[in-house]
Design a protein around this motif. Structure first.
Motif, PDB file in Angstrom:
ATOM      1  N   GLU A  13      -6.629   8.630  -6.265  1.00  0.00           N
ATOM      2  CA  GLU A  13      -6.168   7.864  -7.421  1.00  0.00           C
ATOM      3  C   GLU A  13      -4.704   8.125  -7.756  1.00  0.00           C
ATOM      4  N   ASN A  69      -3.310  -7.857  -3.679  1.00  0.00           N
ATOM      5  CA  ASN A  69      -3.535  -7.032  -4.870  1.00  0.00           C
ATOM      6  C   ASN A  69      -4.990  -6.585  -4.971  1.00  0.00           C
ATOM      7  N   GLN A  70      -5.944  -7.448  -4.593  1.00  0.00           N
ATOM      8  CA  GLN A  70      -7.353  -7.054  -4.595  1.00  0.00           C
ATOM      9  C   GLN A  70      -7.594  -5.951  -3.569  1.00  0.00           C
ATOM     10  N   HIS A  71      -6.975  -6.063  -2.405  1.00  0.00           N
ATOM     11  CA  HIS A  71      -7.126  -5.040  -1.371  1.00  0.00           C
ATOM     12  C   HIS A  71      -6.568  -3.696  -1.848  1.00  0.00           C
ATOM     13  N   LYS A 127      -5.110 -11.771  -2.648  1.00  0.00           N
ATOM     14  CA  LYS A 127      -5.794 -10.980  -1.606  1.00  0.00           C
ATOM     15  C   LYS A 127      -5.171  -9.589  -1.466  1.00  0.00           C
ATOM     16  N   ILE A 179      -6.312  -2.683  -4.980  1.00  0.00           N
ATOM     17  CA  ILE A 179      -7.195  -2.155  -6.023  1.00  0.00           C
ATOM     18  C   ILE A 179      -8.429  -1.500  -5.407  1.00  0.00           C
ATOM     19  N   THR A 180      -9.049  -2.167  -4.433  1.00  0.00           N
ATOM     20  CA  THR A 180     -10.257  -1.594  -3.829  1.00  0.00           C
ATOM     21  C   THR A 180      -9.939  -0.373  -2.978  1.00  0.00           C
ATOM     22  N   SER A 181      -8.808  -0.367  -2.283  1.00  0.00           N
ATOM     23  CA  SER A 181      -8.478   0.800  -1.453  1.00  0.00           C
ATOM     24  C   SER A 181      -8.089   1.998  -2.314  1.00  0.00           C
ATOM     25  N   CYS A 182      -7.520   1.771  -3.498  1.00  0.00           N
ATOM     26  CA  CYS A 182      -7.173   2.885  -4.391  1.00  0.00           C
ATOM     27  C   CYS A 182      -8.423   3.529  -4.970  1.00  0.00           C
ATOM     28  N   ARG A 183      -9.445   2.740  -5.198  1.00  0.00           N
ATOM     29  CA  ARG A 183     -10.695   3.313  -5.714  1.00  0.00           C
ATOM     30  C   ARG A 183     -11.342   4.219  -4.680  1.00  0.00           C
ATOM     31  N   GLU A 184     -11.208   3.836  -3.407  1.00  0.00           N
ATOM     32  CA  GLU A 184     -11.829   4.616  -2.340  1.00  0.00           C
ATOM     33  C   GLU A 184     -11.023   5.865  -2.007  1.00  0.00           C
ATOM     34  N   GLN A 224       0.821  -1.207   0.000  1.00  0.00           N
ATOM     35  CA  GLN A 224       0.000   0.000   0.000  1.00  0.00           C
ATOM     36  C   GLN A 224       0.858   1.261   0.000  1.00  0.00           C
TER      37      GLN A 224
END
Length: 139
Positions: free
Chosen positions: A106, A94-96, A92, A98-103, A71
């Motif tokens: 950017e 990389n998915q975390h 897990k 991706i989702t935290s960058c959207r929130e 992160q």
């Protein structure tokens, strides 16, 4: 087993059982989502990614360390004994990310997690093989 060792074992297990019910996070008032800037380090934009190899990174403290470094902009290589567990942890993390960058922002520098090959620290042959693979890919 001697009587003192048996007594020690019983007491130790009883204390552990009692401590498992104590909510330490509420006692210590730890909130991992609210870290101060001085508690963290952030990688500034650089032409080459910073690389971290984390052993035991498919669970526990190793997993949390790998996720935190990714992160913060590191390219994290997960070094685990089991290939499938390592690949699951990579997914897990990389998915975390991706989702935290959207929130969040950017433009924030983010890293990624990857799995090179299994690494068993009890085997010198495994360590040599991992080092050779790492040198070939990242040198």
């Amino acid at each position: 087993m001697g009587p003192l060792a048996l007594l020690y074992s019983i007491l130790f297990n009883s204390v552990l059982r009692i401590l498992s019910y104590v909510p330490f996070n509420s006692l210590l008032r730890i909130n991992p989502s609210k870290l101060h800037p001085e508690d963290c380090f952030i990688i500034q934009n650089s032409p080459t990614p910073h690389i971290a190899i984390i052993t035991g990174s498919n669970t526990g403290v190793g997993f949390e360390t790998a996720q935190g470094l990714a992160q913060r902009g590191y390219h994290v290589i997960l070094a685990c004994r089991n290939r499938q567990k390592g690949l699951d942890a990579v997914h897990k993390i990389n998915q975390h990310i991706i989702t935290s960058c959207r929130e969040e922002d950017e433009s924030k520098v983010v890293g990624k997690a990857s799995f090179l090959q299994p690494l068993d620290l009890a085997s010198f042959a495994s360590i040599r093989s991992f080092c050779n693979s790492f040198s070939e890919k990242y040198d």
